[in-house]
Design a protein around this motif. Sequence first.
Motif, PDB file in Angstrom:
ATOM      1  N   PRO A  43      -3.992  -3.357 -12.546  1.00 56.79           N
ATOM      2  CA  PRO A  43      -3.818  -2.764 -11.224  1.00 56.79           C
ATOM      3  C   PRO A  43      -4.035  -3.784 -10.107  1.00 56.79           C
ATOM      4  CG  PRO A  43      -5.223  -1.395 -12.608  1.00 56.79           C
ATOM      5  CD  PRO A  43      -5.044  -2.693 -13.321  1.00 56.79           C
ATOM      6  N   VAL A  44      -3.212  -3.708  -9.077  1.00 57.33           N
ATOM      7  CA  VAL A  44      -3.372  -4.561  -7.897  1.00 57.33           C
ATOM      8  C   VAL A  44      -4.244  -3.815  -6.893  1.00 57.33           C
ATOM      9  CG1 VAL A  44      -2.172  -5.645  -5.957  1.00 57.33           C
ATOM     10  CG2 VAL A  44      -1.171  -5.735  -8.258  1.00 57.33           C
ATOM     11  N   ASP A  45      -5.414  -4.361  -6.608  1.00 58.23           N
ATOM     12  CA  ASP A  45      -6.332  -3.743  -5.653  1.00 58.23           C
ATOM     13  C   ASP A  45      -6.026  -4.144  -4.215  1.00 58.23           C
ATOM     14  OD1 ASP A  45      -8.354  -2.586  -7.638  1.00 58.23           O
ATOM     15  OD2 ASP A  45      -8.335  -4.703  -8.209  1.00 58.23           O
ATOM     16  N   ILE A  46      -5.598  -5.401  -4.053  1.00 58.58           N
ATOM     17  CA  ILE A  46      -5.365  -5.954  -2.713  1.00 58.58           C
ATOM     18  C   ILE A  46      -3.971  -6.577  -2.695  1.00 58.58           C
ATOM     19  CG2 ILE A  46      -6.152  -7.610  -0.978  1.00 58.58           C
ATOM     20  CD1 ILE A  46      -8.904  -7.539  -2.533  1.00 58.58           C
ATOM     21  N   LEU A  47      -3.158  -6.155  -1.762  1.00 60.07           N
ATOM     22  CA  LEU A  47      -1.822  -6.727  -1.580  1.00 60.07           C
ATOM     23  C   LEU A  47      -1.785  -7.457  -0.256  1.00 60.07           C
ATOM     24  CD1 LEU A  47       1.228  -7.062  -2.188  1.00 60.07           C
ATOM     25  CD2 LEU A  47       1.572  -4.810  -1.113  1.00 60.07           C
ATOM     26  N   PRO A  96       0.982   3.549  -5.996  1.00 60.52           N
ATOM     27  CA  PRO A  96       0.574   4.606  -6.936  1.00 60.52           C
ATOM     28  C   PRO A  96      -0.742   4.321  -7.653  1.00 60.52           C
ATOM     29  CG  PRO A  96       2.932   4.263  -7.083  1.00 60.52           C
ATOM     30  CD  PRO A  96       2.404   3.178  -6.187  1.00 60.52           C
ATOM     31  N   ASP A  97      -0.942   3.084  -8.125  1.00 61.00           N
ATOM     32  CA  ASP A  97      -2.201   2.743  -8.791  1.00 61.00           C
ATOM     33  C   ASP A  97      -3.370   2.773  -7.813  1.00 61.00           C
ATOM     34  OD1 ASP A  97      -1.305   2.543 -11.349  1.00 61.00           O
ATOM     35  OD2 ASP A  97      -1.078   0.362 -11.342  1.00 61.00           O
ATOM     36  N   MET A  98      -3.145   2.297  -6.589  1.00 64.53           N
ATOM     37  CA  MET A  98      -4.210   2.351  -5.583  1.00 64.53           C
ATOM     38  C   MET A  98      -4.620   3.802  -5.323  1.00 64.53           C
ATOM     39  SD  MET A  98      -3.116  -0.434  -2.673  1.00 64.53           S
ATOM     40  CE  MET A  98      -2.800  -2.174  -3.027  1.00 64.53           C
ATOM     41  N   LYS A  99      -3.638   4.678  -5.204  1.00 65.11           N
ATOM     42  CA  LYS A  99      -3.935   6.097  -4.970  1.00 65.11           C
ATOM     43  C   LYS A  99      -4.738   6.686  -6.127  1.00 65.11           C
ATOM     44  CE  LYS A  99      -0.051   7.559  -2.049  1.00 65.11           C
ATOM     45  NZ  LYS A  99       1.154   8.432  -1.999  1.00 65.11           N
ATOM     46  N   GLN A 100      -4.335   6.336  -7.333  1.00 65.37           N
ATOM     47  CA  GLN A 100      -5.014   6.878  -8.504  1.00 65.37           C
ATOM     48  C   GLN A 100      -6.481   6.453  -8.548  1.00 65.37           C
ATOM     49  OE1 GLN A 100      -3.119   5.844 -12.207  1.00 65.37           O
ATOM     50  NE2 GLN A 100      -4.293   7.324 -13.385  1.00 65.37           N
ATOM     51  N   ARG A 115      -8.127   5.508  -5.880  1.00 71.96           N
ATOM     52  CA  ARG A 115      -8.690   5.873  -4.577  1.00 71.96           C
ATOM     53  C   ARG A 115      -9.384   4.687  -3.906  1.00 71.96           C
ATOM     54  NH1 ARG A 115      -7.805  11.100  -3.891  1.00 71.96           N
ATOM     55  NH2 ARG A 115      -8.992  11.126  -1.938  1.00 71.96           N
ATOM     56  N   TRP A 116      -8.742   3.548  -3.986  1.00 70.40           N
ATOM     57  CA  TRP A 116      -9.200   2.355  -3.264  1.00 70.40           C
ATOM     58  C   TRP A 116      -8.062   1.362  -3.223  1.00 70.40           C
ATOM     59  CZ3 TRP A 116      -9.811  -2.859  -2.867  1.00 70.40           C
ATOM     60  CH2 TRP A 116     -10.775  -3.326  -1.972  1.00 70.40           C
ATOM     61  N   GLY A 117      -7.883   0.738  -2.077  1.00 72.45           N
ATOM     62  CA  GLY A 117      -6.865  -0.303  -1.968  1.00 72.45           C
ATOM     63  C   GLY A 117      -6.889  -0.942  -0.595  1.00 72.45           C
ATOM     64  N   ARG A 118      -6.392  -2.157  -0.546  1.00 71.94           N
ATOM     65  CA  ARG A 118      -6.289  -2.889   0.712  1.00 71.94           C
ATOM     66  C   ARG A 118      -4.896  -3.522   0.795  1.00 71.94           C
ATOM     67  NH1 ARG A 118     -10.145  -0.271   1.451  1.00 71.94           N
ATOM     68  NH2 ARG A 118     -12.265  -0.928   2.027  1.00 71.94           N
ATOM     69  N   ILE A 119      -4.188  -3.189   1.858  1.00 72.59           N
ATOM     70  CA  ILE A 119      -2.887  -3.797   2.133  1.00 72.59           C
ATOM     71  C   ILE A 119      -3.025  -4.584   3.424  1.00 72.59           C
ATOM     72  CG2 ILE A 119      -0.454  -3.373   2.625  1.00 72.59           C
ATOM     73  CD1 ILE A 119      -0.855  -0.651   1.100  1.00 72.59           C
ATOM     74  N   ILE A 120      -2.720  -5.867   3.345  1.00 71.56           N
ATOM     75  CA  ILE A 120      -2.822  -6.750   4.506  1.00 71.56           C
ATOM     76  C   ILE A 120      -1.463  -7.393   4.732  1.00 71.56           C
ATOM     77  CG2 ILE A 120      -3.963  -8.771   5.495  1.00 71.56           C
ATOM     78  CD1 ILE A 120      -6.341  -8.127   3.592  1.00 71.56           C
ATOM     79  N   ASN A 121      -0.852  -7.086   5.846  1.00 72.52           N
ATOM     80  CA  ASN A 121       0.434  -7.662   6.206  1.00 72.52           C
ATOM     81  C   ASN A 121       0.211  -8.781   7.218  1.00 72.52           C
ATOM     82  OD1 ASN A 121       1.922  -5.769   4.633  1.00 72.52           O
ATOM     83  ND2 ASN A 121       1.682  -4.254   6.257  1.00 72.52           N
ATOM     84  N   VAL A 122       0.575  -9.994   6.839  1.00 72.81           N
ATOM     85  CA  VAL A 122       0.441 -11.108   7.773  1.00 72.81           C
ATOM     86  C   VAL A 122       1.659 -11.063   8.682  1.00 72.81           C
ATOM     87  CG1 VAL A 122       0.208 -13.590   8.053  1.00 72.81           C
ATOM     88  CG2 VAL A 122      -0.894 -12.442   6.110  1.00 72.81           C
ATOM     89  N   ALA A 123       1.447 -10.515   9.864  1.00 73.51           N
ATOM     90  CA  ALA A 123       2.522 -10.390  10.847  1.00 73.51           C
ATOM     91  C   ALA A 123       2.495 -11.624  11.746  1.00 73.51           C
ATOM     92  CB  ALA A 123       2.369  -9.105  11.643  1.00 73.51           C
ATOM     93  N   GLY A 181      -8.591   6.397   0.404  1.00 72.91           N
ATOM     94  CA  GLY A 181      -9.468   5.232   0.460  1.00 72.91           C
ATOM     95  C   GLY A 181      -8.731   3.916   0.549  1.00 72.91           C
ATOM     96  N   ILE A 182      -7.489   3.982   0.983  1.00 72.83           N
ATOM     97  CA  ILE A 182      -6.651   2.787   1.110  1.00 72.83           C
ATOM     98  C   ILE A 182      -6.485   2.467   2.587  1.00 72.83           C
ATOM     99  CG2 ILE A 182      -4.388   1.769   0.619  1.00 72.83           C
ATOM    100  CD1 ILE A 182      -4.127   3.974  -1.599  1.00 72.83           C
ATOM    101  N   THR A 183      -6.642   1.215   2.946  1.00 72.79           N
ATOM    102  CA  THR A 183      -6.380   0.790   4.317  1.00 72.79           C
ATOM    103  C   THR A 183      -5.158  -0.121   4.354  1.00 72.79           C
ATOM    104  OG1 THR A 183      -7.771  -1.202   4.231  1.00 72.79           O
ATOM    105  CG2 THR A 183      -8.843   0.875   4.860  1.00 72.79           C
TER     106      THR A 183
END
Length: 252
Positions: free
Chosen positions: A75-79, A119-123, A125-133, A169-171
């Motif tokens: 599972p990927v926790d942080i993208l 989907p895995d992050m939701k399952q 109930r934790w995840g971090r998505i960081i978009n370098v804009a 629990g995902i930001t």
Amino acid sequence: MQLKDKTALITGAGSGIGKAIAEVFAREGARLILNDLAPNAAELAQALGGVFIQADLSDQRSVRALAQRALELGPVDILVNNAGLQRINPVDEYPEDTWNMMLQVLLTAPFQLIKYTLPDMKQRRWGRIINVASLHGLVASPYKSAYISAKHGLLGLTKTVALEVGEYGITCNAICPAYVRTPLVESQIADQARTLGIPEAEVIEKVMLAPAAIKRLIEPEEVAEYALFLASDRAGAITGSAQVIDLGWTAR
């Protein structure tokens, strides 16, 4: 270690901001999956104890294959959507195929990777998505229509995803730096000098840093430390934001 037992997928990890984020995340105990088009990122992945997956983000099938391979590793926790490129052209001279390619790399590929890893992050109930804009997700400059359109779109995607997944629990946040000392910026300096017909030193002084209160380029490590904060549990209440590191550019 702030990221112990977390797995981070970082695109554009071969140099610049992506490389700095990979190094900081590794320092804090993250397992790394590094992507870049250039194979030199394989050496970085090996040095940091991670895995390298080469993929061309300008090809939607290649992006899907990258996501599939990453998820096979666990599972990927942080993208971290960091991969980028730049093209300097007036709007009426902008090649349409280049426009489409830029939007694919800078906007559609992040959408795809978010779609496949959520989907895995939701399952769990934790995840971090960081978009370098970029600062150019908030303001515009001439000759960068595709880049600026994509980065504005990336901020919209960031906000939408944040609203959809907060209950799990995902930001999802974006980092918007001004000019960072990276190979991409070095190439921009040369491109702008040619387009504007001025010396490269003048591009830095009169174009890149003219609106800034702090008259220097940002170091990649400064952005990486900010990404670490957003990836950590300490930033669990921050989502849907455009975190600005702009040397005071937008204070005007």
